[in-house]
Design an enzyme around this catalytic site. Structure first.
Site, PDB file in Angstrom:
ATOM      1  N   CYS A  99      43.763  43.287  39.802  1.00  0.00           N
ATOM      2  CA  CYS A  99      43.827  44.608  39.181  1.00  0.00           C
ATOM      3  C   CYS A  99      45.239  44.783  38.638  1.00  0.00           C
ATOM      4  O   CYS A  99      46.206  44.693  39.397  1.00  0.00           O
ATOM      5  CB  CYS A  99      43.492  45.707  40.183  1.00  0.00           C
ATOM      6  SG  CYS A  99      43.393  47.353  39.430  1.00  0.00           S
ATOM      7  N   ARG A 131      39.377  39.902  43.558  1.00  0.00           N
ATOM      8  CA  ARG A 131      39.722  40.807  42.463  1.00  0.00           C
ATOM      9  C   ARG A 131      41.185  40.707  42.077  1.00  0.00           C
ATOM     10  O   ARG A 131      42.054  40.482  42.918  1.00  0.00           O
ATOM     11  CB  ARG A 131      39.425  42.253  42.871  1.00  0.00           C
ATOM     12  CG  ARG A 131      39.764  43.262  41.790  1.00  0.00           C
ATOM     13  CD  ARG A 131      39.424  44.658  42.201  1.00  0.00           C
ATOM     14  NE  ARG A 131      40.562  45.297  42.845  1.00  0.00           N
ATOM     15  CZ  ARG A 131      40.604  46.572  43.167  1.00  0.00           C
ATOM     16  NH1 ARG A 131      39.565  47.352  42.951  1.00  0.00           N
ATOM     17  NH2 ARG A 131      41.660  47.079  43.745  1.00  0.00           N
TER      18      ARG A 131
END
Length: 126
Positions: A103, A101
């Site tokens: 972010c 991920r």
């Protein structure tokens, strides 16, 4: 390439598709917290908006014939890094396989929402 679309997620609000399957992978457009039935941003704060964005991602994955467990990478955008902890608390309920991920906090998101979630997932030979 195979286009993926569903009325269970918000329709594209610009010149793009909801997603594509190509080369064994699903590439989904970023999902914001818009209720697909009403076309309106869901009421509430970051928790409610994260939940709706993730539900919209789930609808795209379902339309592609796969589930959250096949997601290998997400890119998440939030409008305030101060919401990071609360965003994560909701996000982890959906992405239990802990995909890779990124972010990032951004200045503004479409419709002035608080978050957006984009996914890439393994789709096999679909």
């Amino acid at each position: 390439m195979k286009a993926i679309s569903t009325n269970k997620a918000p329709a594209a609000i610009g010149p793009y598709s909801q997603g594509y399957i190509h080369g064994g992978f699903f590439y989904g457009s970023g999902q914001i917290p818009v209720d697909p039935a009403s076309g309106e941003v869901v009421k509430g704060g970051i928790a409610e908006q994260t939940s709706r964005a993730c539900e919209n991602v789930g609808a795209l994955l379902e339309a592609a014939g796969i589930g959250f467990d096949k997601v290998i990478k997400t890119t998440c955008f939030i409008s305030d890094m101060g919401d990071f902890g609360e965003f994560n608390a909701v996000y982890e309920k959906y992405f239990i396989s802990k995909p890779a991920r990124s972010c990032v906090a951004v200045k503004t998101l479409p419709k002035n929402v608080l978050c957006e979630v984009e996914v890439t997932a393994y789709a096999g030979d679909k």
